[in-house]
Design a protein around this motif. Structure first.
Motif, PDB file in Angstrom:
ATOM      1  N   ASP A 291       0.446  10.756  16.160  1.00  0.00           N
ATOM      2  CA  ASP A 291      -0.609  10.617  17.987  1.00  0.00           C
ATOM      3  C   ASP A 291      -0.439   8.837  17.231  1.00  0.00           C
ATOM      4  OD1 ASP A 291       1.144  12.131  19.513  1.00  0.00           O
ATOM      5  OD2 ASP A 291      -0.341  13.427  19.631  1.00  0.00           O
ATOM      6  N   GLU A 292      -1.548   8.941  16.493  1.00  0.00           N
ATOM      7  CA  GLU A 292      -2.509   7.809  16.128  1.00  0.00           C
ATOM      8  C   GLU A 292      -1.639   7.265  14.367  1.00  0.00           C
ATOM      9  OE1 GLU A 292      -6.155   9.192  15.013  1.00  0.00           O
ATOM     10  OE2 GLU A 292      -6.455   9.583  17.226  1.00  0.00           O
ATOM     11  N   ALA A 293      -1.544   6.295  14.335  1.00  0.00           N
ATOM     12  CA  ALA A 293      -1.131   5.327  12.543  1.00  0.00           C
ATOM     13  C   ALA A 293      -2.270   6.459  11.714  1.00  0.00           C
ATOM     14  CB  ALA A 293      -1.989   4.013  12.969  1.00  0.00           C
ATOM     15  N   TYR A 294      -0.872   6.108  10.570  1.00  0.00           N
ATOM     16  CA  TYR A 294      -1.123   6.944   9.722  1.00  0.00           C
ATOM     17  C   TYR A 294      -2.178   5.636   8.553  1.00  0.00           C
ATOM     18  CZ  TYR A 294      -0.285   8.559   4.678  1.00  0.00           C
ATOM     19  OH  TYR A 294      -0.659   9.179   2.943  1.00  0.00           O
ATOM     20  N   SER A 295      -3.613   5.974   8.651  1.00  0.00           N
ATOM     21  CA  SER A 295      -4.235   5.507   7.619  1.00  0.00           C
ATOM     22  C   SER A 295      -5.099   5.721   6.748  1.00  0.00           C
ATOM     23  CB  SER A 295      -5.028   5.025   8.929  1.00  0.00           C
ATOM     24  OG  SER A 295      -6.484   4.117   8.184  1.00  0.00           O
ATOM     25  N   PRO A 296      -4.999   5.615   5.896  1.00  0.00           N
ATOM     26  CA  PRO A 296      -5.450   7.211   4.539  1.00  0.00           C
ATOM     27  C   PRO A 296      -6.968   6.148   3.947  1.00  0.00           C
ATOM     28  CG  PRO A 296      -3.727   5.874   3.667  1.00  0.00           C
ATOM     29  CD  PRO A 296      -3.173   6.179   5.150  1.00  0.00           C
ATOM     30  N   ALA A 297      -6.773   4.857   4.895  1.00  0.00           N
ATOM     31  CA  ALA A 297      -8.318   4.623   4.920  1.00  0.00           C
ATOM     32  C   ALA A 297      -9.410   4.602   2.848  1.00  0.00           C
ATOM     33  CB  ALA A 297      -9.558   5.869   5.216  1.00  0.00           C
ATOM     34  N   ASP A 298      -9.832   5.051   2.380  1.00  0.00           N
ATOM     35  CA  ASP A 298     -10.391   3.878   1.345  1.00  0.00           C
ATOM     36  C   ASP A 298      -9.714   4.555   0.533  1.00  0.00           C
ATOM     37  OD1 ASP A 298     -11.601   5.865   2.017  1.00  0.00           O
ATOM     38  OD2 ASP A 298     -13.689   4.641   1.100  1.00  0.00           O
ATOM     39  N   SER A 299      -9.264   5.880   0.475  1.00  0.00           N
ATOM     40  CA  SER A 299      -8.549   6.763  -0.447  1.00  0.00           C
ATOM     41  C   SER A 299      -7.245   5.436  -1.694  1.00  0.00           C
ATOM     42  CB  SER A 299      -8.067   8.132   0.172  1.00  0.00           C
ATOM     43  OG  SER A 299      -6.565   7.940   0.952  1.00  0.00           O
ATOM     44  N   VAL A 300      -7.038   4.660  -0.656  1.00  0.00           N
ATOM     45  CA  VAL A 300      -5.697   4.415  -1.155  1.00  0.00           C
ATOM     46  C   VAL A 300      -6.254   3.248  -3.171  1.00  0.00           C
ATOM     47  CG1 VAL A 300      -3.393   2.682  -1.552  1.00  0.00           C
ATOM     48  CG2 VAL A 300      -4.207   4.125   0.466  1.00  0.00           C
ATOM     49  N   LEU A 301      -7.990   3.262  -2.260  1.00  0.00           N
ATOM     50  CA  LEU A 301      -8.361   1.981  -3.463  1.00  0.00           C
ATOM     51  C   LEU A 301      -9.729   2.452  -3.330  1.00  0.00           C
ATOM     52  CD1 LEU A 301      -7.522  -1.581  -2.183  1.00  0.00           C
ATOM     53  CD2 LEU A 301      -6.133  -0.409  -4.057  1.00  0.00           C
ATOM     54  N   PRO A 302     -10.304   2.382  -4.835  1.00  0.00           N
ATOM     55  CA  PRO A 302     -11.170   2.766  -5.860  1.00  0.00           C
ATOM     56  C   PRO A 302     -11.934   2.420  -4.397  1.00  0.00           C
ATOM     57  CG  PRO A 302     -10.932   0.936  -6.670  1.00  0.00           C
ATOM     58  CD  PRO A 302      -9.093   1.182  -6.438  1.00  0.00           C
ATOM     59  N   THR A 303     -13.173   2.545  -4.696  1.00  0.00           N
ATOM     60  CA  THR A 303     -14.549   1.811  -4.316  1.00  0.00           C
ATOM     61  C   THR A 303     -14.819   1.193  -5.087  1.00  0.00           C
ATOM     62  OG1 THR A 303     -15.017   4.174  -2.674  1.00  0.00           O
ATOM     63  CG2 THR A 303     -17.586   2.045  -2.726  1.00  0.00           C
ATOM     64  N   PRO A 304     -15.860  -0.344  -5.098  1.00  0.00           N
ATOM     65  CA  PRO A 304     -15.701  -0.942  -3.253  1.00  0.00           C
ATOM     66  C   PRO A 304     -14.343  -1.497  -2.978  1.00  0.00           C
ATOM     67  CG  PRO A 304     -16.912  -1.853  -5.050  1.00  0.00           C
ATOM     68  CD  PRO A 304     -16.049  -0.905  -5.665  1.00  0.00           C
ATOM     69  N   VAL A 305     -14.138  -1.466  -2.078  1.00  0.00           N
ATOM     70  CA  VAL A 305     -12.469  -2.056  -1.637  1.00  0.00           C
ATOM     71  C   VAL A 305     -12.212  -3.427  -1.621  1.00  0.00           C
ATOM     72  CG1 VAL A 305     -11.064  -1.834   0.150  1.00  0.00           C
ATOM     73  CG2 VAL A 305     -12.270  -0.084  -0.352  1.00  0.00           C
ATOM     74  N   ALA A 306     -11.331  -4.095  -2.460  1.00  0.00           N
ATOM     75  CA  ALA A 306     -10.851  -5.203  -2.383  1.00  0.00           C
ATOM     76  C   ALA A 306     -11.614  -6.139  -0.920  1.00  0.00           C
ATOM     77  CB  ALA A 306     -10.591  -6.069  -3.031  1.00  0.00           C
ATOM     78  N   GLU A 307     -11.737  -7.213  -0.682  1.00  0.00           N
ATOM     79  CA  GLU A 307     -11.628  -7.930   0.298  1.00  0.00           C
ATOM     80  C   GLU A 307      -9.804  -7.879   1.543  1.00  0.00           C
ATOM     81  OE1 GLU A 307     -15.370 -10.619   0.291  1.00  0.00           O
ATOM     82  OE2 GLU A 307     -14.237 -11.599   0.201  1.00  0.00           O
ATOM     83  N   HIS A 308      -9.554  -8.722   0.460  1.00  0.00           N
ATOM     84  CA  HIS A 308      -8.346  -7.916   1.183  1.00  0.00           C
ATOM     85  C   HIS A 308      -7.423  -7.262   1.432  1.00  0.00           C
ATOM     86  CE1 HIS A 308      -6.928  -7.742  -3.594  1.00  0.00           C
ATOM     87  NE2 HIS A 308      -5.544  -6.994  -2.756  1.00  0.00           N
ATOM     88  N   SER A 309      -8.183  -6.114   0.688  1.00  0.00           N
ATOM     89  CA  SER A 309      -7.175  -5.142   0.514  1.00  0.00           C
ATOM     90  C   SER A 309      -7.921  -3.839   1.794  1.00  0.00           C
ATOM     91  CB  SER A 309      -7.129  -3.731  -0.826  1.00  0.00           C
ATOM     92  OG  SER A 309      -6.903  -4.326  -1.609  1.00  0.00           O
ATOM     93  N   LEU A 310      -9.013  -4.434   1.853  1.00  0.00           N
ATOM     94  CA  LEU A 310      -9.936  -3.790   3.181  1.00  0.00           C
ATOM     95  C   LEU A 310      -9.301  -4.157   4.324  1.00  0.00           C
ATOM     96  CD1 LEU A 310     -12.392  -2.812   4.639  1.00  0.00           C
ATOM     97  CD2 LEU A 310     -13.666  -4.130   3.749  1.00  0.00           C
ATOM     98  N   GLU A 311      -9.144  -6.007   5.037  1.00  0.00           N
ATOM     99  CA  GLU A 311      -8.368  -6.087   5.447  1.00  0.00           C
ATOM    100  C   GLU A 311      -7.390  -5.811   6.382  1.00  0.00           C
ATOM    101  OE1 GLU A 311     -10.055 -10.478   5.072  1.00  0.00           O
ATOM    102  OE2 GLU A 311      -7.837 -10.231   5.141  1.00  0.00           O
TER     103      GLU A 311
END
Length: 489
Positions: A396-416
């Motif tokens: 029912d909602e968008a598939y959004s694996p949040a910040d699991s795709v990239l390591p912390t800290p998330v790069a700005e372009h990736s966060l967008e």
């Protein structure tokens, strides 16, 4: 004479490097490697430490300074691949998800895959409807704290465990209900096996999402699974392409192309844009390796090899796991050593002390903070049975694996890109009629040859994929310093 000896000793020390690998239970294995040590040497050390024989499903992952993930190549020098200042830090993860994890030969292998899928569930990579989520979480509880005991498990005990990105009180009650009434008597091994059987039926099983955009600028997640190539946009799986339908994988700069040949000789091209050229090459390389593993004879031969294992089943040390660093809402505990610990059942506690004491028990599921969300994972409509559909609503909602795709800290372009993925409306990517291309990429006929090369690569006896065959071409990977944590995947 003494100066020469000291000089030689100094040079010897300079050729040794400290290396730390985070394991699937978040414990750490630390060792010293020589300057010219290959990835295979480090991988074998880890497998020996874990008493693991079914090795081919696993790999070592690291992250470079630009937050780009990579799989360590077994035939190349570890030091040359990382290019960072020691000590080196990497992660041991499942690289090729078994098509049927319950069919794995040894319990130790199933346990490691269980830990990986539990991480996927926790970080939102494994999406499922609420009823499935409650059952999966109840299996985890049964595996880690045993049968429900009112003296040890006071009202609301399930709310103290963090199974998913978000919880609801209704879900927590359902988890506790299943744990209390349906799973009594199951051993940890049985609960883990049932968990794997259920997880394998979900649409997003084995998904390691790569964030991209389609030609219209809409965000999407591309992934390679044991069953084929999938594209997730919004709350839809807009494409599912079986491996035998994929004829080419190609990349140019940030642009990734997937060539597909379907029934009635219909040929299409799917086009996507990665955040960076390096991310695009990583996407392409993962696709090449996954197709060779699943579409050739590799996966079958791995299973046949596993069937020949004859030894006494190794003891499973189900170590406790500290809360993941990737989730800021979790209270972090002390680091664990790499020495496995035997399972410790929740100690007998009073009702008044119960909830707080659960925080300190040796369970491997992170303990939740006192605050939690009002909603949970959205409802999934589709199942494996309708996996041949080209477009399917999975949530029912968008598939959004949040910040699991990239390591912390998330790069700005990736966060967008991540934020955009939560607002998209599920528009499909454009499909173009196939055009002749001068770029040479592996065809379906060549995948069989790649399979043989990948089999050798898994054993560390051949050159890397991109060096083995002249027809696998792409822009050269820029040399970067390799460093940083890979906290999730």
């Amino acid at each position: 004479m003494l100066s020469r000896l000291m000089s030689g000793s100094s040079r010897s020390l300079e050729r040794e490097y400290s290396c730390t690998v985070r394991l699937l239970d978040d414990s750490e294995y630390t060792c010293t490697i020589q300057r010219d040590a290959k990835g295979q040497y480090l991988f074998d050390l880890l497998c020996h430490h874990l008493n693991l024989l079914e090795k081919d499903y696993f790999g070592i992952r690291f992250v470079d300074p630009d937050k780009q993930r990579h799989w360590l190549e077994f035939t190349k020098s570890v030091v040359k691949q990382l290019r960072s200042q020691p000590p080196f830090t990497m992660c041991f993860r499942v690289k090729f998800y078994p098509a049927d994890p319950a069919a794995l030969k040894e319990e130790i292998t199933r346990y490691l895959v269980f830990l990986q899928i539990k991480r996927d569930l926790y970080h939102g990579r494994l999406l499922c409807k609420t009823s499935d989520a409650a059952l999966l979480a109840a299996y985890i509880l049964q595996a880690e704290i045993g049968d429900y005991d009112p003296g040890k498990h006071p009202e609301g005990y399930s709310s103290k465990f963090q199974f998913f990105p978000k919880h609801s009180e209704k879900l927590e009650r359902k988890i506790a209900e299943i744990h209390k009434t349906e799973l009594s008597g199951q051993t940890p091994a049985t609960s883990e096996l049932n968990f794997l059987r259920k997880a394998q039926t979900l649409e997003t099983y084995g998904v390691d999402p790569h964030p991209c955009k389609d030609v219209s600028g809409n965000a999407a997640f591309l992934a390679f699974t044991p069953f084929g190539f999938v594209v997730l946009q919004g709350n839809k799986r807009v494409h599912f392409i079986k491996w035998n339908e994929v004829t080419k994988l190609k990349f140019e700069g940030k642009t990734f192309y997937l060539y597909v040949s379907q029934k009635e000789e219909k040929k299409i091209i799917l086009t996507y844009f990665a955040p960076t050229p390096e991310a695009c090459k990583h996407l392409w390389k993962c696709g090449i390796e996954n197709q060779a593993f699943y579409n050739g004879r590799v996966a079958k031969e791995v299973m046949e090899s596993s069937a020949k294992i004859k030894r006494e089943p190794p003891e499973i040390h189900r170590a406790g796991m500290v809360p993941s660093r990737s989730c800021p809402s979790i209270t972090h505990g002390p680091r664990l050593s790499s020495v496995p610990r035997t399972r410790r059942r929740a100690v007998h506690i009073s009702i008044m002390e119960g909830l707080e004491s659960l925080r300190d028990s040796a369970h491997s599921t992170p303990v939740r903070s006192s605050s939690h969300g009002d909603t949970f994972l959205p409802h999934v409509r589709s199942s494996r049975a309708d996996s041949n559909e080209r477009v399917a609503v999975i949530a029912d909602e968008a598939y959004s694996p949040a910040d699991s795709v990239l390591p912390t800290p998330v790069a700005e372009h990736s966060l967008e890109l991540m934020l955009l993925s939560r607002q998209i409306n599920g528009a499909t990517c454009s499909i173009e009629e196939e055009k002749e291309s001068e770029a040479s990429t592996p065809t379906a006929a060549e995948v069989e040859a790649l399979g043989g090369e990948l089999r050798a690569l898994c054993q560390g006896h051949s050159r890397p994929v991109e060096e083995q065959s002249g027809h696998l071409k792409g822009p050269p990977l820029q040399q970067k310093q390799q460093q940083g944590w890979e906290n999730r995947a």
